[in-house]
Design a protein around this motif. Sequence first.
Motif, mmCIF file in Angstrom:
data_model
loop_
_atom_site.group_PDB
_atom_site.id
_atom_site.type_symbol
_atom_site.label_atom_id
_atom_site.label_comp_id
_atom_site.label_asym_id
_atom_site.label_seq_id
_atom_site.Cartn_x
_atom_site.Cartn_y
_atom_site.Cartn_z
ATOM 1 N N SER A 464 1.065 -1.033 0.055
ATOM 2 C CA SER A 464 0.241 0.136 -0.066
ATOM 3 C C SER A 464 1.253 1.261 0.239
ATOM 4 C CB SER A 464 -1.122 0.257 1.046
ATOM 5 O OG SER A 464 0.060 0.254 2.542
ATOM 6 N N LEU A 465 2.093 0.552 0.233
ATOM 7 C CA LEU A 465 3.057 2.547 -0.015
ATOM 8 C C LEU A 465 3.130 2.142 -0.559
ATOM 9 C CD1 LEU A 465 5.131 1.143 3.377
ATOM 10 C CD2 LEU A 465 2.937 2.930 3.740
ATOM 11 N N VAL A 466 4.746 1.145 -1.840
ATOM 12 C CA VAL A 466 4.734 1.452 -2.769
ATOM 13 C C VAL A 466 4.537 -0.527 -3.281
ATOM 14 C CG1 VAL A 466 7.179 1.398 -4.565
ATOM 15 C CG2 VAL A 466 6.586 3.152 -2.210
ATOM 16 N N ASP A 467 3.948 0.180 -4.660
ATOM 17 C CA ASP A 467 3.558 -1.733 -5.007
ATOM 18 C C ASP A 467 5.039 -2.198 -5.878
ATOM 19 O OD1 ASP A 467 2.868 -0.110 -6.754
ATOM 20 O OD2 ASP A 467 1.372 -0.286 -7.540
ATOM 21 N N GLU A 468 5.500 -0.606 -6.523
ATOM 22 C CA GLU A 468 6.841 -1.308 -7.761
ATOM 23 C C GLU A 468 7.837 -0.452 -7.343
ATOM 24 O OE1 GLU A 468 6.725 -2.886 -12.385
ATOM 25 O OE2 GLU A 468 5.675 -0.886 -11.849
ATOM 26 N N ILE A 469 8.820 -0.949 -7.492
ATOM 27 C CA ILE A 469 10.110 -0.073 -7.084
ATOM 28 C C ILE A 469 11.377 -0.044 -8.273
ATOM 29 C CG2 ILE A 469 12.659 -0.045 -6.541
ATOM 30 C CD1 ILE A 469 11.372 -1.041 -4.112
#
Length: 486
Positions: A464-469
């Motif tokens: 929910s914070l970041v789904d992809e880097i």
Amino acid sequence: MACRAKVVGQVERVDGESLSYAEFVRRFMAPNRPVVLTGLTSSWRAHKDWTLSGSGDLRRPNLGFFTQNFPSSLVQVDDCSSSDFTDQKRLEMSMQEFIDHWVGGPHCGSSDGDRDGSLLYLKDWHFVKEYPDYIAYTTPTFFVDDWLNMYLDSHPIHRDSDIANHKNEINCSDYRFVYMGAKGTWTPLHADVFRSYSWSANVCGQKQWLFLPPSQSHCIFDRNMRSSVYNLHDVSEKQFPEFKWLECIQEQNEIIFVPSGWYHQVHNLEDTISINHNWCNAYNLHWVWNLLYEDYKVAKEYIEDIRDICDDFEGLCQRNLAANTGMNFYDFFVFIVRFALANVVELYHLQQPEVATLSTETAHHLVYNLMSIRNVASKMTTTEAFTTENRLCSVSEDNRSAFSNIKQILEEESFRRLSMTLSKAYDHIDRGQRSLKSSISYRKGCSSVICLKSDCNVVDYITSLVDEICGPEDLTRLIDSALSHG
């Protein structure tokens, strides 16, 4: 052996049993200062099996134990009487052959093991990897926050097939070593791989260490920034007046902590067996990145004249960096992404109200870890390796998948092992225990030893914070979001 350069001080010696982990961090690890620790090795099995009674309270190597139990092990051996550019000539032989050479010397292994004019020193024996069921020693609490070996226990250092299949001496399975050498063997002046920390414990024997602080390291380089000093004992104070060395005589049962970037030279004053680890964590992560960046600039400059005719110039730079240094930017980015996620997992659980064992000290530690990773990631955003163009053509699919899909990473068995090992290390530090349990077990869906829920939703929380880097800027965004929720 007398040093002709100027020795200006001695390395501090501290009773390890009375030193807390927080004190070790404050006095030595964070300020990057060497120290000798006493009183930490008396219970090690290595002392009983690997040594025999010597003169007085001193012990000597039990060479027969090694030939009886490990005769066929292939070991790397340096010939201390023969140089090979800036290092010693390296040979490979069986343990039996090495011991035969040692005891066949004119002093039967009790003095210098110098048969046929060669002086052999066994180095970099991956004993823990080769004999995992033989517990020769327990890593002291001060050194369990060891990201390098945690990672290599569950992850490859390289994922690109053309790099991973390259036989590179630096690219190895772990950085836990055993060293064995007769009196007179030595290691030339050097700084440790990746500019890591190291710790070295004398199971038996005596060593002389000579240290050059990082602020003085420029003194050993010539005008082309190539190392110009091989053996400190060939250097005079008149020749190098700026040298300011620290000296240490390390006795048996003592452990020396070698900080990042400290050049050092080591001599065995007696027949010696030692256990050595290279390691890194949040406190010296910037040292690792700085070395990679400086070595990258050298690799890039060396082939700059073919940039215009090279289909993937950045990819070639990264392959050369991996071959020369042992890791490239993409290897390192996968490394810090996975440690960032492991620290976020642990911080998330510490913030849950049902966790009664909340440790403010551990929480501060995790926050520091994440800030250290963020600091390095922010520097990576400006590099050519992570431009949009190079992400598309220079980053392999293996590397991209290893840092991009967060949900997939969190569910991987290799990541769960890494995260659990990190969790156990911090639990060990927090509780002040003397040894880590070797078994790893975790609840379904979670990889933290302090998780009390059977239906933990840490994966949903992190995605929910970041789904992809996709690159370093996404990693900094993930860390900022995780810290702001804390």
